[in-house]
Scaffold this motif. Structure first.
Motif, PDB file in Angstrom:
ATOM      1  N   ALA A 156      37.493 -12.245  44.632  1.00  0.00           N
ATOM      2  CA  ALA A 156      36.504 -13.162  44.065  1.00  0.00           C
ATOM      3  C   ALA A 156      36.854 -13.619  42.649  1.00  0.00           C
ATOM      4  CB  ALA A 156      35.125 -12.506  44.059  1.00  0.00           C
ATOM      5  N   GLN A 157      37.733 -12.884  41.965  1.00  0.00           N
ATOM      6  CA  GLN A 157      38.189 -13.267  40.623  1.00  0.00           C
ATOM      7  C   GLN A 157      37.009 -13.516  39.683  1.00  0.00           C
ATOM      8  OE1 GLN A 157      41.343 -16.398  40.975  1.00  0.00           O
ATOM      9  NE2 GLN A 157      41.095 -16.038  43.180  1.00  0.00           N
ATOM     10  N   ILE A 158      36.149 -12.536  39.586  1.00  0.00           N
ATOM     11  CA  ILE A 158      34.925 -12.674  38.803  1.00  0.00           C
ATOM     12  C   ILE A 158      35.246 -12.765  37.316  1.00  0.00           C
ATOM     13  CG2 ILE A 158      32.808 -11.490  38.112  1.00  0.00           C
ATOM     14  CD1 ILE A 158      32.738 -10.273  40.933  1.00  0.00           C
ATOM     15  N   GLY A 159      34.632 -13.763  36.654  1.00  0.00           N
ATOM     16  CA  GLY A 159      34.743 -13.918  35.214  1.00  0.00           C
ATOM     17  C   GLY A 159      33.424 -13.636  34.529  1.00  0.00           C
ATOM     18  N   SER A 160      33.455 -13.550  33.209  1.00  0.00           N
ATOM     19  CA  SER A 160      32.261 -13.164  32.449  1.00  0.00           C
ATOM     20  C   SER A 160      31.178 -14.230  32.445  1.00  0.00           C
ATOM     21  CB  SER A 160      32.654 -12.821  31.010  1.00  0.00           C
ATOM     22  OG  SER A 160      33.244 -13.956  30.384  1.00  0.00           O
ATOM     23  N   GLU A 161      31.493 -15.456  32.829  1.00  0.00           N
ATOM     24  CA  GLU A 161      30.494 -16.518  32.843  1.00  0.00           C
ATOM     25  C   GLU A 161      29.970 -16.804  34.250  1.00  0.00           C
ATOM     26  OE1 GLU A 161      32.147 -19.944  30.952  1.00  0.00           O
ATOM     27  OE2 GLU A 161      32.396 -18.942  29.012  1.00  0.00           O
ATOM     28  N   ASP A 162      30.402 -16.050  35.232  1.00  0.00           N
ATOM     29  CA  ASP A 162      30.060 -16.333  36.624  1.00  0.00           C
ATOM     30  C   ASP A 162      28.720 -15.742  37.034  1.00  0.00           C
ATOM     31  OD1 ASP A 162      32.363 -17.796  37.304  1.00  0.00           O
ATOM     32  OD2 ASP A 162      33.503 -15.946  37.634  1.00  0.00           O
ATOM     33  N   VAL A 163      27.957 -16.535  37.784  1.00  0.00           N
ATOM     34  CA  VAL A 163      26.794 -16.041  38.502  1.00  0.00           C
ATOM     35  C   VAL A 163      27.276 -15.681  39.904  1.00  0.00           C
ATOM     36  CG1 VAL A 163      24.531 -16.596  39.466  1.00  0.00           C
ATOM     37  CG2 VAL A 163      25.164 -17.416  37.177  1.00  0.00           C
ATOM     38  N   VAL A 164      27.197 -14.407  40.247  1.00  0.00           N
ATOM     39  CA  VAL A 164      27.742 -13.890  41.502  1.00  0.00           C
ATOM     40  C   VAL A 164      26.596 -13.481  42.410  1.00  0.00           C
ATOM     41  CG1 VAL A 164      29.212 -12.143  42.565  1.00  0.00           C
ATOM     42  CG2 VAL A 164      29.790 -13.055  40.297  1.00  0.00           C
ATOM     43  N   VAL A 165      26.640 -13.971  43.647  1.00  0.00           N
ATOM     44  CA  VAL A 165      25.694 -13.525  44.661  1.00  0.00           C
ATOM     45  C   VAL A 165      26.452 -12.703  45.693  1.00  0.00           C
ATOM     46  CG1 VAL A 165      24.096 -14.201  46.498  1.00  0.00           C
ATOM     47  CG2 VAL A 165      24.127 -15.461  44.333  1.00  0.00           C
ATOM     48  N   LEU A 166      25.996 -11.497  45.912  1.00  0.00           N
ATOM     49  CA  LEU A 166      26.594 -10.601  46.888  1.00  0.00           C
ATOM     50  C   LEU A 166      25.589 -10.379  48.005  1.00  0.00           C
ATOM     51  CD1 LEU A 166      28.522  -8.425  48.004  1.00  0.00           C
ATOM     52  CD2 LEU A 166      27.696  -6.887  46.230  1.00  0.00           C
ATOM     53  N   ALA A 167      25.927 -10.818  49.203  1.00  0.00           N
ATOM     54  CA  ALA A 167      25.035 -10.688  50.346  1.00  0.00           C
ATOM     55  C   ALA A 167      25.382  -9.430  51.129  1.00  0.00           C
ATOM     56  CB  ALA A 167      25.130 -11.913  51.245  1.00  0.00           C
ATOM     57  N   VAL A 170      22.135  -9.399  44.162  1.00  0.00           N
ATOM     58  CA  VAL A 170      22.409  -8.757  45.446  1.00  0.00           C
ATOM     59  C   VAL A 170      21.272  -9.058  46.411  1.00  0.00           C
ATOM     60  CG1 VAL A 170      22.833  -6.579  46.652  1.00  0.00           C
ATOM     61  CG2 VAL A 170      23.808  -6.967  44.383  1.00  0.00           C
ATOM     62  N   LEU A 171      21.633  -9.419  47.642  1.00  0.00           N
ATOM     63  CA  LEU A 171      20.680  -9.753  48.683  1.00  0.00           C
ATOM     64  C   LEU A 171      20.767  -8.749  49.823  1.00  0.00           C
ATOM     65  CD1 LEU A 171      21.537 -13.578  49.032  1.00  0.00           C
ATOM     66  CD2 LEU A 171      20.003 -12.500  47.366  1.00  0.00           C
ATOM     67  N   ASP A 172      19.628  -8.367  50.359  1.00  0.00           N
ATOM     68  CA  ASP A 172      19.605  -7.543  51.563  1.00  0.00           C
ATOM     69  C   ASP A 172      18.208  -7.609  52.169  1.00  0.00           C
ATOM     70  OD1 ASP A 172      21.673  -5.277  52.728  1.00  0.00           O
ATOM     71  OD2 ASP A 172      19.586  -4.810  53.235  1.00  0.00           O
ATOM     72  N   MET A 173      18.142  -7.332  53.456  1.00  0.00           N
ATOM     73  CA  MET A 173      16.869  -7.376  54.175  1.00  0.00           C
ATOM     74  C   MET A 173      16.094  -6.063  54.078  1.00  0.00           C
ATOM     75  SD  MET A 173      16.707 -10.435  55.581  1.00  0.00           S
ATOM     76  CE  MET A 173      15.716 -10.405  57.079  1.00  0.00           C
ATOM     77  N   ILE A 174      16.718  -5.016  53.507  1.00  0.00           N
ATOM     78  CA  ILE A 174      16.074  -3.703  53.422  1.00  0.00           C
ATOM     79  C   ILE A 174      15.849  -3.364  51.956  1.00  0.00           C
ATOM     80  CG2 ILE A 174      16.317  -1.251  53.954  1.00  0.00           C
ATOM     81  CD1 ILE A 174      18.095  -2.046  56.312  1.00  0.00           C
ATOM     82  N   ASP A 175      14.586  -3.198  51.578  1.00  0.00           N
ATOM     83  CA  ASP A 175      14.236  -3.003  50.167  1.00  0.00           C
ATOM     84  C   ASP A 175      14.843  -1.745  49.565  1.00  0.00           C
ATOM     85  OD1 ASP A 175      12.797  -5.357  50.049  1.00  0.00           O
ATOM     86  OD2 ASP A 175      10.882  -4.398  50.540  1.00  0.00           O
ATOM     87  N   SER A 176      14.959  -0.670  50.353  1.00  0.00           N
ATOM     88  CA  SER A 176      15.532   0.564  49.807  1.00  0.00           C
ATOM     89  C   SER A 176      16.991   0.360  49.405  1.00  0.00           C
ATOM     90  CB  SER A 176      15.405   1.702  50.825  1.00  0.00           C
ATOM     91  OG  SER A 176      16.093   1.393  52.027  1.00  0.00           O
ATOM     92  N   ARG A 177      17.696  -0.469  50.145  1.00  0.00           N
ATOM     93  CA  ARG A 177      19.082  -0.776  49.773  1.00  0.00           C
ATOM     94  C   ARG A 177      19.129  -1.596  48.486  1.00  0.00           C
ATOM     95  NH1 ARG A 177      22.294  -2.259  55.406  1.00  0.00           N
ATOM     96  NH2 ARG A 177      22.009  -0.215  56.411  1.00  0.00           N
ATOM     97  N   LEU A 178      18.174  -2.488  48.324  1.00  0.00           N
ATOM     98  CA  LEU A 178      18.123  -3.287  47.097  1.00  0.00           C
ATOM     99  C   LEU A 178      17.849  -2.397  45.888  1.00  0.00           C
ATOM    100  CD1 LEU A 178      16.169  -6.415  48.390  1.00  0.00           C
ATOM    101  CD2 LEU A 178      18.619  -6.226  47.926  1.00  0.00           C
ATOM    102  N   SER A 189      23.962 -15.419  57.101  1.00  0.00           N
ATOM    103  CA  SER A 189      24.385 -15.195  55.719  1.00  0.00           C
ATOM    104  C   SER A 189      25.482 -16.169  55.309  1.00  0.00           C
ATOM    105  CB  SER A 189      24.867 -13.756  55.554  1.00  0.00           C
ATOM    106  OG  SER A 189      25.373 -13.535  54.260  1.00  0.00           O
ATOM    107  N   VAL A 190      26.337 -16.544  56.241  1.00  0.00           N
ATOM    108  CA  VAL A 190      27.390 -17.522  55.948  1.00  0.00           C
ATOM    109  C   VAL A 190      26.757 -18.869  55.618  1.00  0.00           C
ATOM    110  CG1 VAL A 190      29.393 -18.741  56.868  1.00  0.00           C
ATOM    111  CG2 VAL A 190      29.047 -16.327  57.421  1.00  0.00           C
ATOM    112  N   ARG A 191      25.838 -19.317  56.456  1.00  0.00           N
ATOM    113  CA  ARG A 191      25.184 -20.606  56.225  1.00  0.00           C
ATOM    114  C   ARG A 191      24.366 -20.586  54.937  1.00  0.00           C
ATOM    115  NH1 ARG A 191      25.016 -20.027  61.968  1.00  0.00           N
ATOM    116  NH2 ARG A 191      23.009 -18.949  61.904  1.00  0.00           N
TER     117      ARG A 191
END
Length: 375
Positions: free
Chosen positions: A192-203, A226-234, A278-280
């Motif tokens: 993903a080559q994350i930089g310090s100015e990036d907004v990153v969404v991890l599904a 971070v996104l997930d359908m299970i609150d405990s994981r979040l 999640s892809v869409r």
């Protein structure tokens, strides 16, 4: 058996190390046809092999999909299957060496080790270029009858066709079980080559997603969502370094991300759920000229209007496959605590209870990493 092996009663004696001729193993004979064998032959080892007594073996989402007949493993009417039964599943394993072949110099009896999933041939174009994780024959532990995996009491490692790493003896087992998935997580985030100015969404905040979260946080993005359908994981993702967590089942995450980015969208979207939705979703929320990284193994085809990739947004779309060159970093940083692992292993089972373990590993009950342990 090879020269140097002599039989004593019901045990094989090799260099004063003893182990039985047979073992308990889960054996895959075909899709949906997995059997617990209590007297399966311990694999004979030669001069280029080591044998380990398994300490533990995690159950990967790909193991579950393989059991249930995903076409990527078993093929269909138009394509031949990739997996070659009968085989012993499991590629997330570690154990202690009980036999060392005469040509092996890097390991000794008693070493605690874990292999990478890939078993590179060393001869193809990719191997010769150092891109061993894309080895053309692409043998892997846990899917082939000549590279059986860790859901058994003993595993033969073919040293010339393996990348084997030593594990600190005092690393907690529940952390050591996570070396393979966290290696995959690191490689994906590196792509993903994350930089310090990036907004990153991890599904996805399963085992892999949490490994990605703890590593991505160390890259210091502007925001890690971070996104997930299970609150405990979040909640666990928040503990592991996520700045914001959201449940797509409870709120419009696309609208939220667009709102918090001034209508532009996130810079990077990492897909780690294996769900077509999640892809869409990611393609909708990523900005123009953004970077989309796909890691998951899918159980079915995913459809998408590809014009969004080219004509509409000119995206960089990248894949991420397994864990090349990642194990040393992961072992070191899990060991010193910088890669968080607390609470990720949620269930330890005996091989006798394999059906229950696989059911739990499906994720439908909210479990994270489920693993087998061996005495």
């Amino acid at each position: 058996y090879e020269i140097g092996v002599r039989l004593v009663g019901s045990e094989m004696c090799i260099r004063d190390r003893r182990y039985p001729e047979t073992m308990k193993a889960l054996v895959a004979y075909g899709k949906g046809d997995y059997r617990l064998e209590r007297n399966y032959p311990v694999p004979p080892c030669g001069d280029d092999d080591i044998l380990i007594k398994t300490d533990a073996c995690g159950i990967c989402a790909s193991d579950v999909k393989c059991l249930h007949g995903a076409e990527s493993y078993w093929g269909n009417e138009t394509a031949e299957g990739w997996a070659k039964p009968p085989f012993i599943p499991g590629h997330e394993f570690l154990g202690h060496v009980v036999y060392v072949g005469g040509n092996v110099t890097d390991f000794k009896v008693g070493d605690r080790v874990t292999p990478e999933q890939i078993a590179p041939c060393g001869e193809c174009r990719f191997c010769k270029r150092g891109q061993y994780w894309m080895c053309n024959p692409h043998k892997m532990y846990g899917y082939f009858n000549d590279f059986c995996g860790g859901m058994a009491e003993y595993v033969r490692l073919r040293v010339k066709h393996s990348r084997i790493h030593k594990v600190p003896e005092d690393m907690e087992l529940k952390s050591a079980i996570l070396i393979e998935p966290y290696g995959c997580a690191k490689h994906c985030v590196d792509r993903a080559q994350i930089g310090s100015e990036d907004v990153v969404v991890l599904a996805g905040a399963g085992t892999l997603g949490l490994g990605m979260t703890t590593y991505a946080a160390s890259r210091n993005p502007a925001q890690l969502i971070v996104l997930d359908m299970i609150d405990s994981r979040l909640e666990k993702a928040k503990e592991f370094g996520a700045d914001i967590v959201m449940n797509p089942g409870k709120e419009d995450v696309v609208a939220k991300v667009l709102e918090m980015t001034g209508g532009y969208g996130c810079d990077i979207y990492i897909e780690a759920t294996g769900a077509p939705a999640s892809v869409r979703q990611g393609m909708q929320m990523i900005r123009k000229l953004g970077r989309f990284v796909e890691f998951s193994v899918f159980g079915q085809e995913t459809s998408l209007d590809w014009s969004i990739i080219g004509d509409k947004k000119e995206l960089d779309v990248l894949g991420a496959h397994i864990s090349p060159y990642c194990y040393p970093y992961v072992i070191e940083h899990m060991y010193d605590g910088r890669m968080k692992t607390d609470g990720v292993v949620t269930g330890l089972y005996s091989l006798d209870d394999w059906e229950t373990a696989f059911e739990k590993a499906s994720g439908k009950y909210g479990d994270l990493k489920v693993a087998f342990t061996f005495d």
